[in-house]
Design a protein around this motif. Structure first.
Motif, mmCIF file in Angstrom:
data_model
loop_
_atom_site.group_PDB
_atom_site.id
_atom_site.type_symbol
_atom_site.label_atom_id
_atom_site.label_comp_id
_atom_site.label_asym_id
_atom_site.label_seq_id
_atom_site.Cartn_x
_atom_site.Cartn_y
_atom_site.Cartn_z
ATOM 1 N N PHE A 267 0.828 -1.206 0.000
ATOM 2 C CA PHE A 267 0.000 0.000 0.000
ATOM 3 C C PHE A 267 0.861 1.254 0.000
ATOM 4 N N ASP A 268 2.111 1.128 0.504
ATOM 5 C CA ASP A 268 3.026 2.270 0.522
ATOM 6 C C ASP A 268 3.947 2.275 -0.688
ATOM 7 N N THR A 283 -8.140 1.847 5.085
ATOM 8 C CA THR A 283 -7.485 3.001 4.461
ATOM 9 C C THR A 283 -7.048 4.004 5.526
ATOM 10 N N GLN A 286 -4.121 2.529 7.665
ATOM 11 C CA GLN A 286 -2.833 2.597 6.975
ATOM 12 C C GLN A 286 -2.253 4.012 7.028
ATOM 13 N N TYR A 289 -0.974 4.606 10.602
ATOM 14 C CA TYR A 289 0.286 3.925 10.872
ATOM 15 C C TYR A 289 1.468 4.651 10.234
ATOM 16 N N ILE A 309 3.915 -0.703 12.032
ATOM 17 C CA ILE A 309 3.825 -1.238 10.679
ATOM 18 C C ILE A 309 5.012 -2.154 10.388
ATOM 19 N N TRP A 355 -1.696 -4.818 2.590
ATOM 20 C CA TRP A 355 -0.887 -4.932 3.801
ATOM 21 C C TRP A 355 0.389 -5.729 3.542
#
Length: 387
Positions: A267-268, A283, A286, A289, A309, A355
């Motif tokens: 996701f990053d 969402t 995330q 975090y 995370i 994730w």
């Protein structure tokens, strides 16, 4: 359990004496002179109160039984020493921000323990036309002081390990991340395609995110119930410790994998792949975090700076697979079959929501497999009694 009872024993002493009024004799023809009978003299012996024979539930002094639990605490102490060493290295103290890492979790576990003990006692009493009094009797019979002490101290050990794990995971943010390598591996495994995008195309991007969000977040409910239930429902609490200690090993091996390949998650590293998904609480989590991680990097000395995370390995997958393996260990085949379905759903959700990478889930499976074996060895060391 101590009993205050009087026991009567008899000893037969055969004598030949003249018949006398008031004597206890065996009727019928007897050898010997006339009017002589073989008498059965009754000896009454009063036995002082004494300890009854000890069944499995008999209370023994804490120091009297086998000390198999010591190795669980050795594990806690060694892992705690590692956490303290890393704390000194990064110059950040062990933290429990807002009590959400240790205090709130151990309070939840103790609450679940009480509820499951009562429910277990009610079920056992119901088999005998249960009532409140019978339920209480069933609880007292099963939950001796030794078993209560082992359960409570076991939960303390587990949550200390979990607290050390969370702090070590937080400090992994100070190390360089390797998301690009994991992202490239995923695409190589799927012939140039992103496994997350393939899942988005398969399940859609509107309703599916909410379904997978519910599956992913159900993990936080499943975990505390699972290891507490093992302590309550296992016939011998030592068998419950196999689950509990295996769970500790999941966190220990898991944080080791975080340090082996530090990563944040798809996701990053590939945010465009998840931009088209309908927004859910995942969402927001995330984003939260990532903000917490940035705060820790900017202000490591702040009391509430704490990162949460880590991608490699997936301990959502690892712990879920651990539960499945333990269900098979306890011989609960049907429940294990249901857990297979849940495990697959969790693994898909970790990739769908961004994730984890696929390799993270594979590593999570391996960690669970190793954790069960290490947990068993910790509770039942080779060459030692299994009593």
């Amino acid at each position: 359990m101590w009993q205050d009872e009087r026991h009567v024993t008899t000893s037969a002493v055969h004598t030949t004496r003249p018949c006398a009024e008031g004597r206890i004799v065996i009727p019928g023809p007897q050898p010997g002179p006339p009017c002589a009978r073989t008498e059965l003299e009754i000896e009454v012996v009063t036995i002082a109160p004494q300890a009854a024979s000890a069944p499995d539930t008999t209370v023994r002094p804490w120091s009297a039984g086998p000390r198999w639990w010591i190795w669980t605490w050795v594990l806690v102490i060694v892992f705690g020493a590692v956490a303290l060493w890393r704390s000194h290295q990064v110059d950040v103290p062990l933290r429990d921000p807002d009590g959400r890492v240790f205090m709130s979790r151990i309070a939840l576990s103790l609450g679940i323990l009480v509820v499951l003990i009562v429910l277990d006692g009610a079920v056992r009493a119901r088999r005998r036309e249960g009532s409140v009094r019978r339920t209480w009797a069933a609880i007292r019979s099963r939950w001796t002081p030794d078993r209560v002490l082992l359960a409570v101290t076991g939960l303390l050990a587990y949550h200390l390990v979990y607290s050390f794990y969370r702090n070590l995971k937080s400090w992994n943010a100070f190390r360089a991340q390797h998301d690009d390598a994991l992202l490239d591996t995923d695409r190589w495994l799927f012939f140039g395609h992103s496994p997350a995008v393939l899942l988005h195309d398969l399940f859609g991007r509107d309703v599916a995110p909410h379904v997978f969000r519910a599956i992913y977040e159900s993990f936080s409910i499943m975990v505390p119930i699972s290891f507490v239930a093992a302590l309550v429902l296992a016939p011998r609490i030592r068998e419950g410790y196999v689950f509990l200690t295996s769970a500790m090993w999941v966190w220990i091996l898991g944080v080791g994998s975080y340090y082996l390949i530090p990563a944040i998650g798809p996701f990053d590293s590939a945010p465009d792949e998840f931009a088209g998904l309908d927004r859910t609480s995942v969402t927001a989590t995330q984003a939260k975090y990532m903000a917490e991680r940035a705060e820790l990097l900017l202000h490591p000395g702040a009391a509430d700076s704490f990162a949460s995370i880590g991608a490699f390995a997936s301990l959502h997958t690892g712990f879920t697979f651990l539960v499945l393996l333990m269900l098979r260990y306890y011989g609960l085949r049907r429940a294990a079959n249901v857990m297979v379905v849940y495990l697959v759903a969790v693994m898909v959700s970790t990739i769908y929501l961004g994730w984890h990478f696929v390799l993270d889930d594979v590593a999570g499976l391996a960690i669970a497999w190793a954790a069960v074996r290490l947990g068993r060895l910790t509770v039942y060391p080779p060459g030692r009694s299994v009593a």
